[in-house]
Design a protein around this motif. Structure first.
Motif, PDB file in Angstrom:
ATOM      1  N   GLU A 132       0.815  -1.222   0.000  1.00 49.90           N
ATOM      2  CA  GLU A 132       0.000   0.000   0.000  1.00 49.90           C
ATOM      3  C   GLU A 132       0.846   1.267   0.000  1.00 49.90           C
ATOM      4  OE1 GLU A 132      -0.759   0.489   4.804  1.00 49.90           O
ATOM      5  OE2 GLU A 132      -2.297  -0.459   3.568  1.00 49.90           O
ATOM      6  N   HIS A 133       2.073   1.193   0.502  1.00 45.78           N
ATOM      7  CA  HIS A 133       2.965   2.348   0.499  1.00 45.78           C
ATOM      8  C   HIS A 133       3.687   2.442  -0.840  1.00 45.78           C
ATOM      9  CE1 HIS A 133       2.520   1.331   4.814  1.00 45.78           C
ATOM     10  NE2 HIS A 133       2.499   2.643   4.957  1.00 45.78           N
ATOM     11  N   GLU A 134       3.818   3.662  -1.339  1.00 42.55           N
ATOM     12  CA  GLU A 134       4.464   3.845  -2.642  1.00 42.55           C
ATOM     13  C   GLU A 134       5.983   3.788  -2.546  1.00 42.55           C
ATOM     14  OE1 GLU A 134       3.067   7.330  -4.619  1.00 42.55           O
ATOM     15  OE2 GLU A 134       1.107   6.437  -5.079  1.00 42.55           O
ATOM     16  N   LYS A 135       6.520   4.077  -1.369  1.00 42.39           N
ATOM     17  CA  LYS A 135       7.966   3.958  -1.179  1.00 42.39           C
ATOM     18  C   LYS A 135       8.289   2.594  -0.565  1.00 42.39           C
ATOM     19  CE  LYS A 135      10.790   7.096   0.241  1.00 42.39           C
ATOM     20  NZ  LYS A 135      11.673   7.107  -0.951  1.00 42.39           N
ATOM     21  N   LEU A 136       9.314   1.935  -1.110  1.00 41.44           N
ATOM     22  CA  LEU A 136       9.673   0.601  -0.638  1.00 41.44           C
ATOM     23  C   LEU A 136      10.821   0.605   0.361  1.00 41.44           C
ATOM     24  CD1 LEU A 136       9.297  -1.426  -3.954  1.00 41.44           C
ATOM     25  CD2 LEU A 136       7.936  -1.661  -1.866  1.00 41.44           C
ATOM     26  N   GLU A 137      11.289   1.787   0.717  1.00 37.86           N
ATOM     27  CA  GLU A 137      12.354   1.865   1.707  1.00 37.86           C
ATOM     28  C   GLU A 137      11.912   1.168   2.984  1.00 37.86           C
ATOM     29  OE1 GLU A 137      15.569   2.306   1.021  1.00 37.86           O
ATOM     30  OE2 GLU A 137      15.272   4.427   0.525  1.00 37.86           O
ATOM     31  N   GLY A 138      12.727   0.227   3.436  1.00 40.98           N
ATOM     32  CA  GLY A 138      12.431  -0.472   4.676  1.00 40.98           C
ATOM     33  C   GLY A 138      11.494  -1.650   4.545  1.00 40.98           C
ATOM     34  N   LEU A 139      10.865  -1.810   3.397  1.00 45.82           N
ATOM     35  CA  LEU A 139       9.840  -2.845   3.233  1.00 45.82           C
ATOM     36  C   LEU A 139      10.361  -4.120   2.577  1.00 45.82           C
ATOM     37  CD1 LEU A 139       6.903  -0.500   2.265  1.00 45.82           C
ATOM     38  CD2 LEU A 139       6.972  -2.011   4.261  1.00 45.82           C
ATOM     39  N   LEU A 140      11.674  -4.248   2.525  1.00 46.61           N
ATOM     40  CA  LEU A 140      12.312  -5.436   1.959  1.00 46.61           C
ATOM     41  C   LEU A 140      13.356  -5.929   2.948  1.00 46.61           C
ATOM     42  CD1 LEU A 140      12.892  -3.885  -1.570  1.00 46.61           C
ATOM     43  CD2 LEU A 140      11.031  -5.434  -0.955  1.00 46.61           C
ATOM     44  N   LEU A 141      13.396  -7.226   3.194  1.00 47.61           N
ATOM     45  CA  LEU A 141      14.310  -7.757   4.203  1.00 47.61           C
ATOM     46  C   LEU A 141      15.692  -7.976   3.609  1.00 47.61           C
ATOM     47  CD1 LEU A 141      14.378  -8.665   7.174  1.00 47.61           C
ATOM     48  CD2 LEU A 141      14.053 -11.004   6.357  1.00 47.61           C
ATOM     49  N   ALA A 142      16.681  -7.330   4.202  1.00 43.49           N
ATOM     50  CA  ALA A 142      18.061  -7.446   3.724  1.00 43.49           C
ATOM     51  C   ALA A 142      18.671  -8.766   4.183  1.00 43.49           C
ATOM     52  CB  ALA A 142      18.883  -6.267   4.255  1.00 43.49           C
ATOM     53  N   GLU A 143      18.955  -9.624   3.232  1.00 43.41           N
ATOM     54  CA  GLU A 143      19.637 -10.888   3.485  1.00 43.41           C
ATOM     55  C   GLU A 143      20.098 -11.465   2.153  1.00 43.41           C
ATOM     56  OE1 GLU A 143      16.860 -13.391   5.520  1.00 43.41           O
ATOM     57  OE2 GLU A 143      15.794 -13.962   3.704  1.00 43.41           O
ATOM     58  N   THR A 144      20.582 -12.702   2.153  1.00 46.76           N
ATOM     59  CA  THR A 144      21.036 -13.349   0.927  1.00 46.76           C
ATOM     60  C   THR A 144      19.894 -14.140   0.306  1.00 46.76           C
ATOM     61  OG1 THR A 144      23.335 -13.501   1.677  1.00 46.76           O
ATOM     62  CG2 THR A 144      22.637 -15.018  -0.056  1.00 46.76           C
ATOM     63  N   TYR A 145      19.691 -13.949  -0.991  1.00 48.18           N
ATOM     64  CA  TYR A 145      18.638 -14.660  -1.712  1.00 48.18           C
ATOM     65  C   TYR A 145      19.254 -15.508  -2.825  1.00 48.18           C
ATOM     66  CZ  TYR A 145      15.447 -11.604   0.770  1.00 48.18           C
ATOM     67  OH  TYR A 145      14.760 -10.954   1.771  1.00 48.18           O
ATOM     68  N   HIS A 146      18.703 -16.694  -3.006  1.00 49.53           N
ATOM     69  CA  HIS A 146      19.149 -17.602  -4.065  1.00 49.53           C
ATOM     70  C   HIS A 146      18.147 -17.569  -5.214  1.00 49.53           C
ATOM     71  CE1 HIS A 146      22.262 -19.519  -1.512  1.00 49.53           C
ATOM     72  NE2 HIS A 146      21.407 -19.243  -0.535  1.00 49.53           N
ATOM     73  N   TYR A 147      18.664 -17.714  -6.422  1.00 56.83           N
ATOM     74  CA  TYR A 147      17.780 -17.751  -7.582  1.00 56.83           C
ATOM     75  C   TYR A 147      18.416 -18.575  -8.696  1.00 56.83           C
ATOM     76  CZ  TYR A 147      20.860 -14.197  -9.693  1.00 56.83           C
ATOM     77  OH  TYR A 147      21.946 -13.531 -10.208  1.00 56.83           O
ATOM     78  N   THR A 148      17.594 -19.033  -9.610  1.00 58.24           N
ATOM     79  CA  THR A 148      18.091 -19.782 -10.764  1.00 58.24           C
ATOM     80  C   THR A 148      18.006 -18.910 -12.008  1.00 58.24           C
ATOM     81  OG1 THR A 148      15.887 -20.736 -11.115  1.00 58.24           O
ATOM     82  CG2 THR A 148      17.449 -22.024  -9.809  1.00 58.24           C
ATOM     83  N   ALA A 149      18.778 -19.271 -13.000  1.00 51.48           N
ATOM     84  CA  ALA A 149      18.795 -18.498 -14.238  1.00 51.48           C
ATOM     85  C   ALA A 149      17.389 -18.411 -14.819  1.00 51.48           C
ATOM     86  CB  ALA A 149      19.737 -19.150 -15.251  1.00 51.48           C
ATOM     87  N   GLY A 150      17.006 -17.220 -15.234  1.00 52.95           N
ATOM     88  CA  GLY A 150      15.681 -17.037 -15.823  1.00 52.95           C
ATOM     89  C   GLY A 150      14.680 -16.417 -14.880  1.00 52.95           C
ATOM     90  N   MET A 151      14.990 -16.418 -13.561  1.00 53.02           N
ATOM     91  CA  MET A 151      14.111 -15.720 -12.632  1.00 53.02           C
ATOM     92  C   MET A 151      14.273 -14.223 -12.855  1.00 53.02           C
ATOM     93  SD  MET A 151      14.405 -17.853  -9.043  1.00 53.02           S
ATOM     94  CE  MET A 151      13.308 -16.686  -8.225  1.00 53.02           C
ATOM     95  N   SER A 152      13.339 -13.422 -12.329  1.00 57.67           N
ATOM     96  CA  SER A 152      13.382 -11.974 -12.550  1.00 57.67           C
ATOM     97  C   SER A 152      13.693 -11.222 -11.260  1.00 57.67           C
ATOM     98  CB  SER A 152      12.049 -11.483 -13.114  1.00 57.67           C
ATOM     99  OG  SER A 152      11.053 -11.469 -12.097  1.00 57.67           O
ATOM    100  N   ASP A 153      14.109  -9.969 -11.444  1.00 65.27           N
ATOM    101  CA  ASP A 153      14.354  -9.121 -10.283  1.00 65.27           C
ATOM    102  C   ASP A 153      13.084  -8.921  -9.463  1.00 65.27           C
ATOM    103  OD1 ASP A 153      13.106  -7.641 -12.248  1.00 65.27           O
ATOM    104  OD2 ASP A 153      14.453  -5.929 -12.135  1.00 65.27           O
ATOM    105  N   LEU A 154      11.936  -8.933 -10.127  1.00 69.05           N
ATOM    106  CA  LEU A 154      10.669  -8.789  -9.412  1.00 69.05           C
ATOM    107  C   LEU A 154      10.414 -10.003  -8.522  1.00 69.05           C
ATOM    108  CD1 LEU A 154       8.256  -6.918  -9.001  1.00 69.05           C
ATOM    109  CD2 LEU A 154       7.103  -8.073 -10.888  1.00 69.05           C
ATOM    110  N   ASP A 155      10.831 -11.191  -8.967  1.00 69.92           N
ATOM    111  CA  ASP A 155      10.704 -12.395  -8.146  1.00 69.92           C
ATOM    112  C   ASP A 155      11.490 -12.231  -6.842  1.00 69.92           C
ATOM    113  OD1 ASP A 155       9.149 -13.776 -10.042  1.00 69.92           O
ATOM    114  OD2 ASP A 155      10.935 -14.472 -11.100  1.00 69.92           O
TER     115      ASP A 155
ATOM    116  N   TYR B  77       4.242  -0.404  10.833  1.00 66.74           N
ATOM    117  CA  TYR B  77       5.018   0.444   9.916  1.00 66.74           C
ATOM    118  C   TYR B  77       5.843   1.465  10.695  1.00 66.74           C
ATOM    119  CZ  TYR B  77       6.156   3.145   5.717  1.00 66.74           C
ATOM    120  OH  TYR B  77       6.816   3.776   4.694  1.00 66.74           O
ATOM    121  N   GLN B  78       5.287   2.021  11.771  1.00 66.66           N
ATOM    122  CA  GLN B  78       6.055   2.942  12.601  1.00 66.66           C
ATOM    123  C   GLN B  78       7.225   2.210  13.267  1.00 66.66           C
ATOM    124  OE1 GLN B  78       3.687   5.183  15.392  1.00 66.66           O
ATOM    125  NE2 GLN B  78       3.076   6.669  13.826  1.00 66.66           N
ATOM    126  N   ALA B  79       6.997   0.961  13.654  1.00 70.94           N
ATOM    127  CA  ALA B  79       8.082   0.166  14.225  1.00 70.94           C
ATOM    128  C   ALA B  79       9.189  -0.021  13.190  1.00 70.94           C
ATOM    129  CB  ALA B  79       7.560  -1.193  14.689  1.00 70.94           C
TER     130      ALA B  79
END
Length: 340
Positions: free
Chosen positions: A153-176, A206-208
């Motif tokens: 619902e918020h237009e800004k994504l700052e803070g709304l993504l968890l910083a860690e290591t993610y694994h992916y296979t060839a062909g997946m997208s940045d949106l995934d 969200y305030q937290a």
């Protein structure tokens, strides 16, 4: 005559058996040959490609030796025939059969991308744009467009993504990747909100998250997070301004050149907590789980101030006079460090 026919039949049978044995041994030798590589290699099987085309490519790369008996593979070793499309890792010492069985299983190579706690969304976009074998689905999308695609619902994504290591296979997208990071953040935030302390001056998860992002930018020392959280909670409870430099820096945007000047502290922005009351409107970075938990379970203290010690970590104070003395010690330590 019958004896002669029998002898001829036996000879032909022996020849046939010998030929079959020879063919099987040649196929076995072909499959058991080690890959001719000195370091790990990535090998991609395109959609629609057959075993024959994969073997031809491996031969062309010089990673295996050709063998005219390879055409018998489907008959003698059907278990290696049905390879799946994907990108696979080939390793030194691996046999051709082991490589083919990996392709049959579909165990694709896992690429990784690591986002650092305290990083910002624009930095994430730069990382994603450079990630190997990752489809770029968001290049033409605005931050608000991406947020909508994530169901946020918020237009800004700052803070709304968890910083860690993610694994992916060839062909997946940045949106995934972003979807997974957002779902992980919401899951951790909800979990922390359920176990929060009572009577906190935070009206929503969200305030937290906003407070957690400030804590994340203020310290990288795990043992300090709850104490720093207590300072901000105490200030909010007393109606004091947060007066935290990372929010000023965030509000300055591209104008920040590595230094904060007195005029910056007094220049109004939506994020300048030396000017505004309460929390800024959005998070200022991607917090880690520890900072989220600290924001919702701060240390029980009476501290209202903190300043860097000059030796790593911070000095905490309950009164302004005590804080001013700590600031003078910090400045003295800075001068000593510069003279060394």
């Amino acid at each position: 005559m019958i004896k002669k026919i029998t002898i001829i039949f036996l000879v032909l049978l022996i020849i046939a058996a010998g030929s079959l044995f020879y063919a099987k041994s040649q196929v076995e030798n072909y499959l058991q040959q080690p890959l001719n590589i000195e370091q790990k290699q990535l090998f991609t099987v395109e959609h629609g490609k057959t075993l024959h085309s994969a073997l031809w490519t491996l031969e062309k790369e010089g990673w295996i030796k050709s063998n005219s008996f390879s055409r018998l593979l489907p008959r003698l070793h059907p278990e290696v025939v049905h390879i799946r499309a994907g990108t696979y890792e080939l390793v030194p010492g691996q046999t051709l059969k082991e490589a083919l069985l990996t392709m049959v299983s579909g165990q694709e190579y896992q690429f990784t991308i690591t986002f650092i706690e305290g990083s910002r969304f624009d930095e994430w976009r730069q990382q994603l744009a450079l990630a190997k074998d990752l489809k770029q689905a968001t290049q033409e999308m605005s931050e608000a467009d991406i947020a909508k695609a994530l169901g946020e619902e918020h237009e800004k994504l700052e803070g709304l993504l968890l910083a860690e290591t993610y694994h992916y296979t060839a062909g997946m997208s940045d949106l995934d990747i972003l979807k997974r990071a957002h779902q992980s953040l919401i899951r951790e935030l909800d979990k922390a909100w359920q176990s929060k302390q009572d009577n906190l001056p935070l009206k929503s998860p969200y305030q937290a998250l906003i407070l957690a992002s400030i804590i994340e930018k203020e310290t990288a020392i795990e043992s300090e997070r709850q104490r720093i959280a207590s300072v901000f909670i105490n200030r909010l409870n007393k109606g004091m301004r947060l007066q935290t430099d990372p929010t000023v820096i965030y509000g300055m945007g591209d104008k920040y050149d590595g230094n904060i000047r007195k005029k910056d502290l007094s220049t109004p922005t939506a994020y300048n907590t030396y000017v505004i009351n309460g929390l800024p409107p959005t998070p200022i970075a991607m917090p880690g789980v520890e900072s989220i938990q600290a924001a919702l379970n701060p240390e029980n203290s009476h501290y209202l101030y903190f300043v860097a010690s000059g030796n790593g970590g911070h000095v905490f104070s309950q009164s302004l006079a005590e804080h001013n003395r700590a600031v003078q010690r910090y400045l003295k330590q800075l001068r000593a460090n510069k003279s060394q």
